[in-house]
Design an enzyme around this catalytic site. Structure first.
Site, PDB file in Angstrom:
ATOM      1  N   GLU A 198      72.318  43.061  72.141  1.00 54.39           N
ATOM      2  CA  GLU A 198      71.505  44.258  72.246  1.00 54.39           C
ATOM      3  C   GLU A 198      71.719  44.824  73.640  1.00 54.39           C
ATOM      4  O   GLU A 198      71.478  44.127  74.633  1.00 54.39           O
ATOM      5  CB  GLU A 198      70.048  43.808  72.095  1.00 54.39           C
ATOM      6  CG  GLU A 198      69.133  44.708  71.329  1.00 54.39           C
ATOM      7  CD  GLU A 198      67.699  44.203  71.447  1.00 54.39           C
ATOM      8  OE1 GLU A 198      66.902  44.914  72.062  1.00 54.39           O
ATOM      9  OE2 GLU A 198      67.384  43.103  70.954  1.00 54.39           O
ATOM     10  N   ASP A 212      58.165  47.849  78.268  1.00 52.60           N
ATOM     11  CA  ASP A 212      58.805  46.779  79.028  1.00 52.60           C
ATOM     12  C   ASP A 212      57.972  46.283  80.196  1.00 52.60           C
ATOM     13  O   ASP A 212      57.309  47.055  80.882  1.00 52.60           O
ATOM     14  CB  ASP A 212      60.168  47.255  79.554  1.00 52.60           C
ATOM     15  CG  ASP A 212      61.196  47.285  78.451  1.00 52.60           C
ATOM     16  OD1 ASP A 212      61.388  46.245  77.795  1.00 52.60           O
ATOM     17  OD2 ASP A 212      61.787  48.354  78.219  1.00 52.60           O
ATOM     18  N   TYR A 258      62.373  43.314  63.561  1.00 46.49           N
ATOM     19  CA  TYR A 258      62.132  42.776  64.893  1.00 46.49           C
ATOM     20  C   TYR A 258      60.645  42.448  64.986  1.00 46.49           C
ATOM     21  O   TYR A 258      59.809  43.347  64.977  1.00 46.49           O
ATOM     22  CB  TYR A 258      62.507  43.844  65.930  1.00 46.49           C
ATOM     23  CG  TYR A 258      62.583  43.388  67.371  1.00 46.49           C
ATOM     24  CD1 TYR A 258      61.556  42.648  67.959  1.00 46.49           C
ATOM     25  CD2 TYR A 258      63.673  43.741  68.166  1.00 46.49           C
ATOM     26  CE1 TYR A 258      61.630  42.244  69.290  1.00 46.49           C
ATOM     27  CE2 TYR A 258      63.754  43.360  69.495  1.00 46.49           C
ATOM     28  CZ  TYR A 258      62.728  42.611  70.048  1.00 46.49           C
ATOM     29  OH  TYR A 258      62.798  42.231  71.370  1.00 46.49           O
TER      30      TYR A 258
END
Lengths: 399, 264
Positions: free
Chosen positions: B45, B56, B170
Site C-alpha cells: 500500500e 492518521d 479493510y
C-alpha cells in the site's frame, strides 16, 4: 416559515455538503442526526433552549441603528445586529448552547471543540461549565499566541486547551486534531463543531442554532421600519454568523446577501482566506465545498488578521448560495478591516471583533452613494476585546 | 479476478505493508517496496501524502509532511508506482485522501493508476455513500476500491460495505487513528465475527498492528494484516532497511504458522 429545505436527505446543498469522513465516525453522524431530529420535535428541548437563550445568553440581542456610522458613511441606513452583546461576546454561544444541550440529551459526558479566534472555544467552555460537561478545546499554537485573553477565559471556565502544532498551527489544524480525537473517543464524546462546516449534519445543526440571529433581526426590523432590509452584510470564515443572519431571509428575494471574506494581504499576494472568491470545489473536513488548494489538491495555508476567518474552507451552504447567485461574496483586506475597526470605535464607541470589522468596513463603503431609505443590516458578530493585542501592534499604538 | 483477489487463498494469511510514497525520499520508496516484497509482503500500500491526513496518527502525519516538503505530488507517486511495477509483480494499492483524487479528476486519476500498474485504491475519507462515482469508474478500470469498516460500524453499514468493497474489506481494528499501540483492541474478535457473518470477502485488519504478536493474534481471526506506522518508524530508525527487513520476515514467518485458522 422558511421554504429553503436544504440540505437534502444525504446532507447536500445542491452539489455541496455530504459526509466525507472515516468509517469510524459514520455511525456517530447518524446518531447525531437522529438525536437532533428528536430534539427539534421535542417541545421541552425547544423551551429549554429558548429560555437559556433569554436568561443565559441575554437574547434577543438589539438591532441598533448606528446613527453616527450612518452619518459618517453618508448614505444608506446602517443597522447593527449586536451579537457582540451576547454572553461571552460573540454569536458563537448560540450554537454552543444548542449543541451542549443536545450532547447532554445524547448522554455524552465529554465535549471536544476546535477554535480559531477563541470565541467558539470560550463559548463551548462556558456552556460546558454551566452544564457540567468535561471540555477539551483544540487551538492552533499560532492562535494561542494571537488570542491569549481567550485562552485564559477558557481555562477559567474549566476547559483544557490543547495546543496544535501541526500544519499552519491555526483553525484548519485544530479541526484536524479535534476530528482525530473524536475518531478515538467517539462513544463518549460529542464533537461540538463551531461553524457551518464539517460533515452533515453539522452545517445544518449549526445553521439552525445560529438562525436565531436572522429571525430576531427580521422581527426587529419589521417592528421599527415596517419593511424588510435591502441588504444583509456579514463576514464569512467558515460562515456561521453569516448563514445565521441570511438563512431566515432566504425566500425574501429582494433582500440581498453580502458575505465578506478575508482578503488578508491582498488577493494577489496569495496570503488571504478568500475561499469563495478564489477557491474551487473540493473536499475538506468531511464536506464538499469551495476550498483553497494548490494545483495538486493539497490544502493551502491561509492568512487573515482575523483568526476567526483564517480558514481554507467554507460552509457548503455558502458554496450553494454563491453558485446560485443568492448571495454575493466580496473581500476586505487586513488594512481595510483595521479601518473598519477604527471607524466603529470612533463613530459608535463599539470595539468590534476583527472578523466583524471586515463586514463593518464593507457596509460603510457600500452605504455611501445609496439613499438613506436603503436599510443595511450588518452582523456585528463579536466584540473586539480579544483583538487588542493584534490591533495595537498593527496600528503602532502603545509599546 | 483481480490481482488482489489472487492473493487470498483458503487458509493463507496475507501480509499488507503500508509506506508513505516519497518517504524518506523519492528514490527510497521503490527500494523499500522491493525489500518488502522480497521479505514476503503480499500487497504493498503506497500512501499519497496529503496536507490534512485526519485519519492518521503522529507517525504517518510526520511522514506525509516530510514527503510533501520534498515536493511529492500525486504525479510523483504515480511515477514511483510505475517504477516499482517494473521491478516486482506484487499488487499495489494507493491509499489516498479524497481531495487529491478529486483535484486530479476521478477518471484521469484511475486511468493514470492503471497505467502505473496500481491494482486498488483505499480512500479513508470516502464512505460508500459518497463513493458511487469513484466506484463506477474503478469498476470499469478494473481497479479494486477497498472500503473500510470500524468497530463502530452498525449491522446496516456492514451490509453496505460488504456489498460495495472489492478485493477485501479493510477492518480498522479500533476506534482511532493510525499509529502503533501496545495491545490489540479487545473488541477485535467480536468485530471480525460480526463482519464475517455478513460477507465472504477476505477481511484484513489494520491500525495499531505493531508487533509480531499483534500480527499473529489478528491473523488468527482475519485473512490478512496491514502494518503501516511501525514500518515507517523502522524506516526512520534504519535507512539501510536491515531492521524493516528482519521485522517483516518475522511477521511473515508468524503468519505462515497461522495457516488454516480463521474463516476464509
Amino acid at each position: 416559515m422558511v421554504k429553503n429545505t436544504w440540505p437534502d436527505s444525504s446532507g447536500y446543498y445542491g452539489k455541496y455538503g455530504g459526509k466525507f469522513v472515516p468509517e469510524t465516525l459514520m455511525s456517530a453522524l447518524s446518531e447525531l442526526e437522529s438525536a437532533y431530529a428528536e430534539a427539534l420535535a421535542d417541545a421541552e428541548f425547544q423551551q429549554q433552549f429558548n429560555q437559556l437563550c433569554k436568561d443565559y445568553i441575554g437574547r434577543p440581542t438589539p438591532l441598533y441603528y448606528a446613527v453616527q456610522l450612518t452619518a459618517k458613511s453618508g448614505g444608506a441606513t446602517i443597522l447593527l445586529k449586536r451579537e457582540d452583546l451576547a454572553h461571552t461576546g460573540a454569536h458563537k454561544i448560540n450554537n454552543a448552547l444548542g449543541q451542549g444541550l443536545l450532547a447532554k440529551r445524547m448522554g455524552k459526558t465529554r465535549i471536544i471543540a476546535e477554535t480559531g479566534a477563541g470565541q467558539h472555544g470560550v463559548a463551548v467552555a462556558t456552556v460546558c461549565a454551566m452544564l457540567g460537561l468535561e471540555c477539551i478545546v483544540y487551538m492552533g499554537e499560532e492562535d494561542i499566541k494571537r488570542q491569549a485573553p481567550n485562552v485564559t477565559r477558557m481555562e477559567l471556565t474549566g476547559a483544557e486547551v490543547r495546543p496544535v502544532t501541526s500544519g499552519s498551527k491555526t483553525l484548519k489544524d485544530a479541526i484536524n486534531e479535534a476530528i482525530r480525537d473524536w475518531v478515538s473517543n467517539v462513544r463518549t464524546t460529542h464533537y461540538l463543531l463551531g461553524s457551518v462546516v464539517g460533515p452533515h449534519p453539522y452545517p445544518m445543526i449549526v445553521r439552525d442554532f445560529q438562525s436565531i440571529i436572522g429571525r430576531e433581526s427580521k422581527e426587529q426590523v419589521l417592528a421599527v421600519y415596517k419593511r424588510l432590509p435591502d441588504y444583509l452584510v456579514a463576514c464569512v470564515g467558515g460562515g456561521s454568523n453569516s448563514i445565521g443572519l441570511f438563512h431566515p431571509f432566504y425566500d425574501d428575494k429582494d433582500v440581498k446577501f453580502i458575505g465578506v471574506e478575508a482578503g488578508g494581504e491582498g488577493l494577489e499576494s496569495g496570503k488571504h482566506s478568500a475561499t469563495l472568491a478564489t477557491g474551487k470545489a473540493g473536499v475538506l473536513h468531511g464536506t464538499k465545498s469551495y476550498l483553497m488548494e494548490d494545483e495538486h489538491g493539497q490544502i493551502k495555508e491561509t492568512h487573515s488578521i482575523a483568526p476567526g476567518l483564517d480558514y481554507p474552507g467554507v460552509g457548503p451552504e455558502h458554496s450553494f448560495y454563491k453558485d446560485s447567485g443568492r448571495a454575493t461574496y466580496v473581500t476586505v483586506d487586513d488594512k481595510q478591516a483595521l479601518e473598519g475597526f477604527r471607524l466603529l470605535c470612533d463613530t459608535e464607541g463599539i470595539i468590534p471583533a476583527l472578523e466583524s470589522a471586515h463586514a463593518i468596513y464593507y457596509a460603510a463603503k457600500m452605504a455611501k452613494g445609496l439613499g438613506q431609505e436603503i436599510l443595511i443590516i450588518v452582523n456585528l458578530s463579536g466584540r473586539g476585546d480579544k483583538d487588542l493585542d493584534i490591533v495595537t501592534k498593527a496600528l503602532g499604538m502603545g509599546k | 479476478m483481480s490481482r488482489i483477489d489472487d492473493i487470498f487463498q483458503p487458509g493463507y494469511k496475507a501480509l499488507i505493508a503500508f509506506v508513505t510514497a516519497g518517504y524518506p525520499n523519492y528514490k527510497a520508496t521503490a527500494k523499500i517496496a522491493v525489500a518488502l516484497a522480497e521479505c514476503g509482503c503480499d500487497i504493498i500500500e503506497l500512501g499519497i501524502p496529503f496536507s490534512d491526513p485526519l485519519a492518521d496518527g503522529a507517525t504517518i502525519q510526520k511522514a506525509s509532511y516530510q514527503a510533501l516538503q520534498q515536493g511529492i505530488t500525486p504525479e510523483a507517486c504515480l511515477k514511483i508506482a510505475a517504477d516499482i511495477r517494473k521491478k516486482i509483480k506484487t499488487p499495489l494499492i494507493f491509499m489516498t485522501y479524497y481531495n487529491p483524487v478529486l483535484n486530479y479528476g476521478l477518471k484521469d486519476f484511475c486511468k493514470s493508476c492503471v497505467k502505473a500498474g496500481i491494482n486498488g485504491l483505499i480512500v479513508p475519507d470516502l464512505p460508500p455513500e459518497e463513493g458511487l462515482e469513484l466506484e463506477t469508474i474503478t469498476r470499469k478500470s478494473k481497479l479494486d476500491l477497498i472500503y473500510l469498516l470500524a468497530p463502530t460500524s452498525t449491522e446496516n453499514r456492514i451490509n453496505i460495505v460488504a456489498s460495495s468493497s472489492r478485493g477485501f474489506i479493510y477492518l480498522v481494528s479500533l476506534a482511532g487513528v493510525t499509529g502503533t499501540r501496545n495491545e490489540l483492541s479487545p473488541e477485535l474478535q467480536s468485530f471480525v465475527k460480526r463482519v464475517r457473518e455478513k460477507t465472504t470477502l477476505p477481511l484484513c485488519v489494520g491500525f495499531g498492528i505493531s508487533t509480531v504478536e499483534h500480527a499473529k493474534q489478528a491473523a488468527a481471526l482475519a485473512d490478512g494484516v496491514i502494518i503501516g506506522s511501525r514500518l515507517i518508524q523502522l524506516i526512520e530508525e534504519d535507512a539501510k532497511l536491515i531492521s524493516i527487513k528482519s521485522f517483516v520476515t518475522s511477521i511473515r514467518q508468524a503468519l505462515d504458522t497461522q495457516k488454516n485458522t480463521g474463516g476464509y
